[in-house]
Scaffold this motif. Structure first.
Motif, PDB file in Angstrom:
ATOM      1  N   GLU A   1      42.376  26.907  44.396  1.00  0.00           N
ATOM      2  CA  GLU A   1      41.001  26.509  44.089  1.00  0.00           C
ATOM      3  C   GLU A   1      39.956  26.838  45.155  1.00  0.00           C
ATOM      4  O   GLU A   1      39.005  27.552  44.861  1.00  0.00           O
ATOM      5  CB  GLU A   1      40.948  25.006  43.769  1.00  0.00           C
ATOM      6  N   LEU A   2      40.063  26.314  46.379  1.00  0.00           N
ATOM      7  CA  LEU A   2      38.983  26.526  47.350  1.00  0.00           C
ATOM      8  C   LEU A   2      38.852  27.991  47.761  1.00  0.00           C
ATOM      9  O   LEU A   2      37.737  28.531  47.721  1.00  0.00           O
ATOM     10  CB  LEU A   2      39.124  25.624  48.575  1.00  0.00           C
ATOM     11  N   PRO A   3      39.924  28.664  48.130  1.00  0.00           N
ATOM     12  CA  PRO A   3      39.753  30.096  48.427  1.00  0.00           C
ATOM     13  C   PRO A   3      39.234  30.867  47.213  1.00  0.00           C
ATOM     14  O   PRO A   3      38.434  31.800  47.353  1.00  0.00           O
ATOM     15  CB  PRO A   3      41.144  30.577  48.831  1.00  0.00           C
ATOM     16  N   MET A   4      39.658  30.468  46.016  1.00  0.00           N
ATOM     17  CA  MET A   4      39.197  31.146  44.813  1.00  0.00           C
ATOM     18  C   MET A   4      37.680  31.014  44.667  1.00  0.00           C
ATOM     19  O   MET A   4      36.983  32.000  44.400  1.00  0.00           O
ATOM     20  CB  MET A   4      39.883  30.588  43.569  1.00  0.00           C
TER      21      MET A   4
ATOM     22  N   VAL B   1      44.581  38.639  51.871  1.00  0.00           N
ATOM     23  CA  VAL B   1      43.187  38.205  51.743  1.00  0.00           C
ATOM     24  C   VAL B   1      42.353  38.796  52.880  1.00  0.00           C
ATOM     25  O   VAL B   1      41.263  39.330  52.657  1.00  0.00           O
ATOM     26  CB  VAL B   1      43.087  36.666  51.721  1.00  0.00           C
ATOM     27  N   ARG B   2      42.872  38.744  54.107  1.00  0.00           N
ATOM     28  CA  ARG B   2      42.154  39.291  55.259  1.00  0.00           C
ATOM     29  C   ARG B   2      41.905  40.791  55.089  1.00  0.00           C
ATOM     30  O   ARG B   2      40.808  41.287  55.337  1.00  0.00           O
ATOM     31  CB  ARG B   2      42.930  39.010  56.549  1.00  0.00           C
ATOM     32  N   ALA B   3      42.913  41.515  54.620  1.00  0.00           N
ATOM     33  CA  ALA B   3      42.753  42.956  54.390  1.00  0.00           C
ATOM     34  C   ALA B   3      41.711  43.221  53.302  1.00  0.00           C
ATOM     35  O   ALA B   3      40.880  44.127  53.433  1.00  0.00           O
ATOM     36  CB  ALA B   3      44.100  43.577  54.012  1.00  0.00           C
ATOM     37  N   ALA B   4      41.735  42.435  52.230  1.00  0.00           N
ATOM     38  CA  ALA B   4      40.749  42.605  51.155  1.00  0.00           C
ATOM     39  C   ALA B   4      39.340  42.301  51.660  1.00  0.00           C
ATOM     40  O   ALA B   4      38.381  42.995  51.306  1.00  0.00           O
ATOM     41  CB  ALA B   4      41.107  41.701  49.972  1.00  0.00           C
ATOM     42  N   LEU B   5      39.200  41.275  52.497  1.00  0.00           N
ATOM     43  CA  LEU B   5      37.889  40.940  53.064  1.00  0.00           C
ATOM     44  C   LEU B   5      37.372  42.058  53.967  1.00  0.00           C
ATOM     45  O   LEU B   5      36.176  42.359  53.971  1.00  0.00           O
ATOM     46  CB  LEU B   5      37.963  39.621  53.835  1.00  0.00           C
TER      47      LEU B   5
ATOM     48  N   GLN C   1      35.160  34.078  44.893  1.00  0.00           N
ATOM     49  CA  GLN C   1      34.292  34.287  43.736  1.00  0.00           C
ATOM     50  C   GLN C   1      32.826  34.318  44.169  1.00  0.00           C
ATOM     51  O   GLN C   1      32.045  35.130  43.679  1.00  0.00           O
ATOM     52  CB  GLN C   1      34.521  33.196  42.696  1.00  0.00           C
ATOM     53  N   GLY C   2      32.458  33.454  45.110  1.00  0.00           N
ATOM     54  CA  GLY C   2      31.096  33.461  45.631  1.00  0.00           C
ATOM     55  C   GLY C   2      30.750  34.771  46.320  1.00  0.00           C
ATOM     56  O   GLY C   2      29.648  35.304  46.151  1.00  0.00           O
ATOM     57  N   LEU C   3      31.689  35.314  47.089  1.00  0.00           N
ATOM     58  CA  LEU C   3      31.459  36.608  47.741  1.00  0.00           C
ATOM     59  C   LEU C   3      31.286  37.716  46.697  1.00  0.00           C
ATOM     60  O   LEU C   3      30.405  38.569  46.823  1.00  0.00           O
ATOM     61  CB  LEU C   3      32.624  36.955  48.674  1.00  0.00           C
TER      62      LEU C   3
ATOM     63  N   ALA D   1      32.627  46.882  46.499  1.00  0.00           N
ATOM     64  CA  ALA D   1      32.956  45.733  47.358  1.00  0.00           C
ATOM     65  C   ALA D   1      33.540  44.608  46.516  1.00  0.00           C
ATOM     66  O   ALA D   1      34.576  44.025  46.873  1.00  0.00           O
ATOM     67  CB  ALA D   1      31.712  45.257  48.106  1.00  0.00           C
ATOM     68  N   HIS D   2      32.898  44.323  45.410  1.00  0.00           N
ATOM     69  CA  HIS D   2      33.400  43.243  44.551  1.00  0.00           C
ATOM     70  C   HIS D   2      34.800  43.547  44.036  1.00  0.00           C
ATOM     71  O   HIS D   2      35.658  42.673  43.963  1.00  0.00           O
ATOM     72  CB  HIS D   2      32.384  42.963  43.428  1.00  0.00           C
ATOM     73  N   GLU D   3      35.064  44.809  43.726  1.00  0.00           N
ATOM     74  CA  GLU D   3      36.385  45.203  43.241  1.00  0.00           C
ATOM     75  C   GLU D   3      37.483  44.942  44.270  1.00  0.00           C
ATOM     76  O   GLU D   3      38.622  44.644  43.901  1.00  0.00           O
ATOM     77  CB  GLU D   3      36.385  46.689  42.851  1.00  0.00           C
ATOM     78  N   GLU D   4      37.151  45.051  45.550  1.00  0.00           N
ATOM     79  CA  GLU D   4      38.146  44.835  46.615  1.00  0.00           C
ATOM     80  C   GLU D   4      38.690  43.410  46.626  1.00  0.00           C
ATOM     81  O   GLU D   4      39.794  43.170  47.102  1.00  0.00           O
ATOM     82  CB  GLU D   4      37.559  45.171  47.982  1.00  0.00           C
ATOM     83  N   LEU D   5      37.920  42.459  46.106  1.00  0.00           N
ATOM     84  CA  LEU D   5      38.342  41.054  46.139  1.00  0.00           C
ATOM     85  C   LEU D   5      38.936  40.562  44.820  1.00  0.00           C
ATOM     86  O   LEU D   5      39.510  39.473  44.777  1.00  0.00           O
ATOM     87  CB  LEU D   5      37.159  40.158  46.519  1.00  0.00           C
ATOM     88  N   GLU D   6      38.799  41.326  43.765  1.00  0.00           N
ATOM     89  CA  GLU D   6      39.221  40.868  42.434  1.00  0.00           C
ATOM     90  C   GLU D   6      40.668  40.368  42.398  1.00  0.00           C
ATOM     91  O   GLU D   6      40.936  39.291  41.896  1.00  0.00           O
ATOM     92  CB  GLU D   6      39.037  41.977  41.403  1.00  0.00           C
TER      93      GLU D   6
END
Length: 128
Positions: free
Chosen positions: A40-43, A8-12, A47-49, A27-32
């Motif tokens: 739930e909460l990280p998701m 997650v940190r690397a994707a961010l 998703q908000g990002l 950018a959005h593709e990096e988090l997909e």
């Protein structure tokens, strides 16, 4: 199984680099991948990002409705997370949100396309 913290940190970090370059779709593709595999909460946060970045992609492409709608969805998802969640500072986003929403809404209602630079995104510190 959820995405690992390092993944997650690397994707961010990759998201931050693409976002800073104005490459909002990329950018959005990096988090997909990590978004889909998170609890739930990280998701919701990821998703908000993603939605925030896509709102600026819609702005770049001239889609007023898409910019406003995705910004609203992003704000709903980001509102539930505490400051500094996952080591990410979105304080600049939260500060800019009311003005951006008003500008996107006015644009959607027929006003001029706003000059709306994307607020800075600060990725989490630490090894990737």
């Amino acid at each position: 199984m959820g995405a690992a913290a390092g993944e997650v940190r690397a994707a961010l970090t990759r998201f931050a680099a693409r976002y800073a370059d104005g490459r909002f779709f990329d950018a959005h593709e990096e988090l997909e991948t990590v978004w889909r595999r998170s609890p739930e909460l990280p998701m919701r946060f990821l998703q908000g990002l993603i939605q925030w970045a896509v709102a600026f992609e819609h702005h770049r492409r001239g889609n007023a409705h898409g910019a406003r709608a995705l910004l609203d969805r992003a704000l709903a998802n980001l509102a539930i997370v505490p400051p500094g969640y996952l080591g990410v500072d979105i304080g600049a986003w939260r500060a800019a949100a009311p003005g951006l929403r008003a500008a996107f809404l006015a644009w959607e209602r027929g006003g001029p396309r706003p000059d709306a630079p994307a607020p800075r995104f600060v990725p989490p510190a630490g090894p990737t």
